[in-house]
Enzyme design. Structure first.
Site, PDB file in Angstrom:
ATOM      1  N   GLY A 129       2.545   9.101  -4.992  1.00 23.00           N
ATOM      2  CA  GLY A 129       3.643   9.279  -4.041  1.00 23.00           C
ATOM      3  C   GLY A 129       4.722  10.228  -4.517  1.00 23.00           C
ATOM      4  CD  GLU A 172      -4.534   5.069  -7.037  1.00 22.41           C
ATOM      5  OE1 GLU A 172      -4.729   5.757  -6.034  1.00 22.41           O
ATOM      6  OE2 GLU A 172      -3.852   4.039  -7.006  1.00 22.41           O
ATOM      7  CG  ASN A 215      -3.510   1.978  -0.720  1.00 17.63           C
ATOM      8  OD1 ASN A 215      -3.208   1.075   0.064  1.00 17.63           O
ATOM      9  ND2 ASN A 215      -3.001   2.070  -1.943  1.00 17.63           N
ATOM     10  CD1 TRP A 216      -4.497   3.918   5.536  1.00 16.98           C
ATOM     11  CD2 TRP A 216      -4.340   2.662   7.390  1.00 16.98           C
ATOM     12  NE1 TRP A 216      -5.428   4.378   6.452  1.00 16.98           N
ATOM     13  CE2 TRP A 216      -5.350   3.630   7.596  1.00 16.98           C
ATOM     14  CE3 TRP A 216      -4.068   1.761   8.421  1.00 16.98           C
ATOM     15  CZ2 TRP A 216      -6.083   3.716   8.784  1.00 16.98           C
ATOM     16  CZ3 TRP A 216      -4.806   1.848   9.597  1.00 16.98           C
ATOM     17  CH2 TRP A 216      -5.793   2.820   9.778  1.00 16.98           C
ATOM     18  CE  LYS A 217       0.142   3.737  -1.800  1.00 20.34           C
ATOM     19  NZ  LYS A 217       0.929   4.397  -2.832  1.00 20.34           N
ATOM     20  CG  HIS A 227      -2.083   0.418  -5.895  1.00 19.83           C
ATOM     21  ND1 HIS A 227      -0.759   0.719  -6.138  1.00 19.83           N
ATOM     22  CD2 HIS A 227      -2.633   1.524  -5.343  1.00 19.83           C
ATOM     23  CE1 HIS A 227      -0.532   1.973  -5.741  1.00 19.83           C
ATOM     24  NE2 HIS A 227      -1.651   2.472  -5.249  1.00 19.83           N
ATOM     25  CB  SER A 229       0.234  13.540  -5.219  1.00 20.24           C
ATOM     26  OG  SER A 229       1.404  12.735  -5.286  1.00 20.24           O
TER      27      SER A 229
HETATM   28  P1  PGA Z   1      -0.471   8.786  -2.873  1.00 24.74           P
HETATM   29  O1  PGA Z   1      -0.917   7.288  -3.219  1.00 24.74           O
HETATM   30  O2  PGA Z   1      -1.700   9.501  -2.367  1.00 24.74           O
HETATM   31  O3  PGA Z   1       0.588   8.642  -1.816  1.00 24.74           O
HETATM   32  O4  PGA Z   1       0.048   9.383  -4.126  1.00 24.74           O
HETATM   33  C1  PGA Z   1      -2.159   6.999  -3.787  1.00 24.74           C
HETATM   34  C2  PGA Z   1      -2.270   5.518  -4.019  1.00 24.74           C
HETATM   35  O5  PGA Z   1      -1.253   4.883  -4.338  1.00 24.74           O
HETATM   36  O6  PGA Z   1      -3.359   4.929  -3.892  1.00 24.74           O
END
Ligand code: PGA
Length: 258
Positions: free
Chosen positions: A179, A173, A10-12, A99, A219
């Site tokens: 993050g 999640e 997920n590159w956001k 999300h 994470s």
């Molecule tokens: P992260 O994000 O791996 O940076 O914690 C995961 C996500 O939000 O899908």
């Protein structure tokens, strides 16, 4: 296990076209080196503006393409929105929905997420529906209540077709792990995944429930992926930060052989 592992990036809101192209180029090169090895299914979800360009790069490879969000509406007067059909039109087969950043920053509730899921199916996409509790909810022992509410909302909106139901992907999640560098322990992840699986068994029957993949996200890094993925109800990962570096993403993919 009858479920094929899935590692999704997920590159956001990251990646101008050149950056996205370089990133997917690195992923493709790494997968080429792993040819002949038992590699899980790999999905990348770039920002909308880079999907087409990344799609051209991955054409002919096993890497799949997905969007990070879509509208629940049919085409029409919805300025700034995008339909699932527009995503399939540029080569997407998956879409991430609900999300926690969409839920918390864009006021998406479980009902809206469920309607988006129905629209995704209608438009030929495989939905990845995200669920997860906040830190406050975990600390007040509400984790399973929150998960129950978020997962329950999808059942009335699922298509009747068995094949489509089996396609569904869920992603657990925990919001406090996204993050932040904090990861759920493998046991915490397994507890929630098993709870979700049990809900699926009760609502859809054990056959369909045994085919639905539940990803863990929050994470996930090269050094913790394999141990999280080793849990029986964890069928892969939804990767944010570590998906932006090809070598890290590939090392996470290595954590889920087959
Ligand atoms: P992260 O994000 O791996 O940076 O914690 C995961 C996500 O939000 O899908």
């Amino acid at each position: 296990m009858s479920r094929r592992g899935l590692v999704a990036g997920n590159w956001k809101m990251n990646g101008l076209i050149e950056v996205a192209d370089a990133l997917v180029g690195g992923i493709l090169a790494g997968l080429e080196q792993r040819k002949g090895k038992n590699v899980c299914e790999v999905l990348v979800c770039p920002p909308f503006t880079a999907i087409q360009s990344v799609g051209k790069r991955i054409a002919g490879s096993a890497v799949k393409l997905g969007g990070q969000n879509m509208s629940e509406h049919k085409p029409g007067a919805h300025t700034g929105e995008i339909t699932g059909e527009m995503l399939t039109n540029i080569g997407c087969s998956y879409v991430i929905l609900g999300h926690s950043e969409r839920r918390s920053m864009h006021a998406e509730d479980s009902n809206l997420v469920a309607r988006k899921m129905a629209a995704a199916y209608r438009d030929g996409l495989t939905p990845i529906v995200c669920v997860g509790e906040t830190l406050q909810e975990r600390e007040s022992n509400k984790t399973l209540d929150v998960i129950r509410e978020q997962v329950s909302a999808i059942f009335p909106h699922l298509p009747a077709d068995t094949a489509k139901r089996q396609q569904l992907v869920l992603a657990y999640e925990p919001v406090w792990a996204i993050g932040t560098g904090k990861t759920a322990t493998p046991e915490q992840a397994q507890e929630v995944h098993a709870f979700i699986r049990q809900m699926l068994v009760e609502q859809l029957g054990s056959d369909i429930a045994s085919k639905i993949r539940i990803l863990y996200g929050g994470s996930v890094k090269p050094d913790n992926a394999a141990v999280i993925f080793s849990k029986p109800d964890v069928d892969g990962g939804l990767i944010g930060g570590a998906a932006l570096k090809a070598s890290d993403f590939l090392a996470i993919i290595d954590g889920f052989p087959g």
